[in-house]
Design an enzyme around this catalytic site. Structure first.
Site, PDB file in Angstrom:
ATOM      1  N   LYS A  19       0.982  -1.266   0.109  1.00  0.00           N
ATOM      2  CA  LYS A  19      -0.369  -0.051   0.074  1.00  0.00           C
ATOM      3  C   LYS A  19       0.446   1.174  -0.025  1.00  0.00           C
ATOM      4  O   LYS A  19       0.608   2.375  -0.828  1.00  0.00           O
ATOM      5  CB  LYS A  19      -0.876   0.235   1.266  1.00  0.00           C
ATOM      6  N   ARG A  94      -9.517   1.959   9.703  1.00  0.00           N
ATOM      7  CA  ARG A  94      -9.554   0.295  10.239  1.00  0.00           C
ATOM      8  C   ARG A  94     -10.359  -0.214  10.591  1.00  0.00           C
ATOM      9  O   ARG A  94     -10.191  -1.513   9.793  1.00  0.00           O
ATOM     10  CB  ARG A  94      -8.109  -0.052  10.345  1.00  0.00           C
ATOM     11  N   ARG A 131      11.004  -8.351   4.065  1.00  0.00           N
ATOM     12  CA  ARG A 131      11.636  -6.677   4.363  1.00  0.00           C
ATOM     13  C   ARG A 131      11.928  -6.435   5.549  1.00  0.00           C
ATOM     14  O   ARG A 131      12.795  -5.883   6.323  1.00  0.00           O
ATOM     15  CB  ARG A 131      10.459  -6.055   4.636  1.00  0.00           C
ATOM     16  N   ARG A 137      13.181  -4.715  11.260  1.00  0.00           N
ATOM     17  CA  ARG A 137      12.771  -3.961  11.842  1.00  0.00           C
ATOM     18  C   ARG A 137      12.603  -5.167  12.553  1.00  0.00           C
ATOM     19  O   ARG A 137      12.256  -6.276  13.031  1.00  0.00           O
ATOM     20  CB  ARG A 137      11.254  -3.852  10.872  1.00  0.00           C
ATOM     21  N   ARG A 148      -1.009  -9.269  12.591  1.00  0.00           N
ATOM     22  CA  ARG A 148      -1.704  -8.424  11.862  1.00  0.00           C
ATOM     23  C   ARG A 148      -2.251  -8.553  10.907  1.00  0.00           C
ATOM     24  O   ARG A 148      -3.567  -8.576  10.725  1.00  0.00           O
ATOM     25  CB  ARG A 148      -0.662  -8.249  11.322  1.00  0.00           C
TER      26      ARG A 148
END
Length: 200
Positions: A19, A94, A131, A137, A148
């Site tokens: 996104k 959301r 990623r 991260r 998630r």
């Protein structure tokens, strides 16, 4: 789009569907700001603000930031001058409650189109793990990523029906190269908005 045209867009889809990448392209194409709640939250975390400390603890648990806090941040951002001619929202709303809050902020000026990036869960998980490895991260473990995805399915997926009923949903296959997905989005928005959308 003409100088006087206002366009209010939203991009939704599971975490890791790309996104953010597509949002920046769409926003540039229409000359409106891309407003990402994730970016706002990360900027506060990096800046060590009080908000950032609150948000970091929530994100590290793989949970979503509470509606009340998110609604206040978005309302403040939409009130800024650069959003007067439109915007592209990424990461908000959301859930259905946030949609109603956004409806109130827009005071009858409804969203023009909602781009839905669709992607296979396992493909998205693999993408996010890669990623996480590249960017270091710490919050992107497989368990947190899958949590998630589950939260998205439970809370955000119902928005698909809501926006479909409003007649503003643009479904796009989110898998493929960045350019391929961008071209699909451009085609979908052209069909929805009835205006030529250039693909760079």
């Amino acid at each position: 789009m003409t100088e006087t045209t206002t366009v209010r867009l939203l991009i939704i889809g599971p975490p890791g569907a790309g996104k953010g990448t597509q949002a920046s392209r769409i926003a540039e194409r229409f000359g409106v700001p891309a407003i990402s709640t994730g970016d706002i939250f990360r900027a506060n975390i990096t800046g060590g603000t009080e908000l950032g400390t609150q948000v970091q603890a929530i994100i590290e648990r793989g949970e979503l930031v509470p509606d009340e806090l998110t609604n206040r941040i978005v309302a403040d951002r939409l009130a800024q001058a650069d959003a007067a001619r439109g915007f592209l929202l990424d990461g908000y709303p959301r859930n259905v409650e946030q949609v109603h809050a956004l409806d109130g902020m827009l005071e009858g000026d409804a969203l023009d189109a909602v781009v839905l990036l669709e992607a296979d869960v396992d493909e998205v998980v693999a993408r996010l793990l890669k990623r996480a490895e590249l960017e270091g991260r710490a919050d992107d473990t497989e368990d947190v990523i899958r949590h998630r995805q589950q939260v998205y399915a439970e809370q955000t997926a119902p928005l698909i029906d809501l926006f479909s009923e409003r007649g503003i949903l643009v479904r796009v296959d989110g898998l493929g190269s960045v350019d391929e997905v961008a071209a699909r989005i451009a085609d979908g928005l052209e069909a929805r908005l009835g205006a030529a959308v250039e693909v760079e």
